[in-house]
Design an enzyme around this catalytic site. Structure first.
Site, PDB file in Angstrom:
ATOM      1  CD  GLU A  47      -2.603  -1.800   1.197  1.00  0.00           C
ATOM      2  OE1 GLU A  47      -3.680  -2.284   0.812  1.00  0.00           O
ATOM      3  OE2 GLU A  47      -1.733  -2.449   1.778  1.00  0.00           O
ATOM      4  CB  THR A  48       1.272   4.184  -1.940  1.00  0.00           C
ATOM      5  OG1 THR A  48       2.363   3.396  -2.421  1.00  0.00           O
ATOM      6  CG2 THR A  48       1.725   5.630  -1.821  1.00  0.00           C
TER       7      THR A  48
END
Length: 263
Positions: A47-48
């Site tokens: 995830e970002t």
């Protein structure tokens, strides 16, 4: 050429190269969704997180390399770590707002960060053909929460050594599959597989503990629990069941600070 700040934090650990790495990008205002997805794809992390300050809160969104997701615990913890330690947030509480998951609070006590998230609502479901064939071991029961399946096993060793069949798991109509069992030295253990979201195995999944915490609280008869996610990188969590909310606590470790060069 515009420059965009980026941080990378290992979440739910106090050591570099363990826990779950998340990238964090603070924006002054929201760019096009295409740019957010491209940054997440380029980062190639589970995830970002992206956030924008809105008054006394921060609007937050999370992207895998493939899709935007409804909720991500480790990237929220990483975002709070960045705000507390790198971006000058001057109190011990942060209020995030997610367009998909509502209000999310993070508090700091020493090095420990605590996420306050909505409790997932789950139901027991049939052990379908695809659920059974997704792994080499047979669970004792299956649950379905808002986004994930949960398969419960008898022993910690089963969770540690389980072999997923990712092509079959990818066919399930869900974000992913959590496998869990009562722990030998902690209250419960888990792993998380989400090939349909572009993540074969997530190292530490904060949002999965919004489902695991109420399940194990009810089954073990206690509201404060310790947990380990048994991925190769491992993650350590403290969980508290509060009824319609859960608290999920852990530490973070800064790995990287940098700049993205945008055309």
């Amino acid at each position: 050429m515009a420059k965009q700040k980026i941080y990378q934090v290992d979440a739910f650990t106090d050591k570099t190269f363990s826990g779950n790495p998340a990238a964090v990008c603070p924006f002054d205002q929201w760019p096009a969704d295409e740019l957010l997805q491209n940054i997440a794809l380029e980062n190639n992390l589970a995830e970002t997180a992206f956030y924008v300050k809105k008054g006394d809160q921060y609007e937050i969104r999370w992207f895998t390399p493939a899709v935007e997701v409804d909720l991500c615990g480790h990237a929220t913890l990483a975002s709070a770590f960045v705000l507390f330690n790198q971006e000058g947030h001057n109190s011990d509480e942060i209020l995030f707002h997610s367009p998909r998951s509502g209000e999310l609070k993070v508090t700091r006590q020493g090095n420990l960060l605590t996420l306050n998230f909505p409790t997932d609502v789950y139901t027991r479901v049939e052990l379908s053909h695809n659920l059974l064939n997704g792994f080499n071991l047979k669970p004792v029961l299956a649950l379905k929460g808002k986004t994930d399946y949960v398969l419960v096993f008898d022993k910690e060793d089963q969770v540690r050594n389980i072999q997923p069949h990712l092509d079959i798991i990818a066919q399930l109509d869900a974000r992913g599959v959590i496998v869990t069992a009562k722990g030998d030295e902690v209250d419960f253990v888990s792993r998380f597989f989400a090939p349909q979201s572009g993540i074969n195995e997530d190292p530490v999944t904060g949002s999965a503990h919004t489902t695991l915490t109420p399940y194990w609280a009810k089954n073990l008869g206690k509201n404060e629990l310790t947990a380990i996610q048994l991925s190769p990188r491992k993650g350590y969590l403290q969980c508290r069941y509060l009824g319609d909310r859960v608290e999920i606590s852990g530490q973070g470790k800064l790995y990287l600070t940098g700049e993205i060069h945008l055309d």
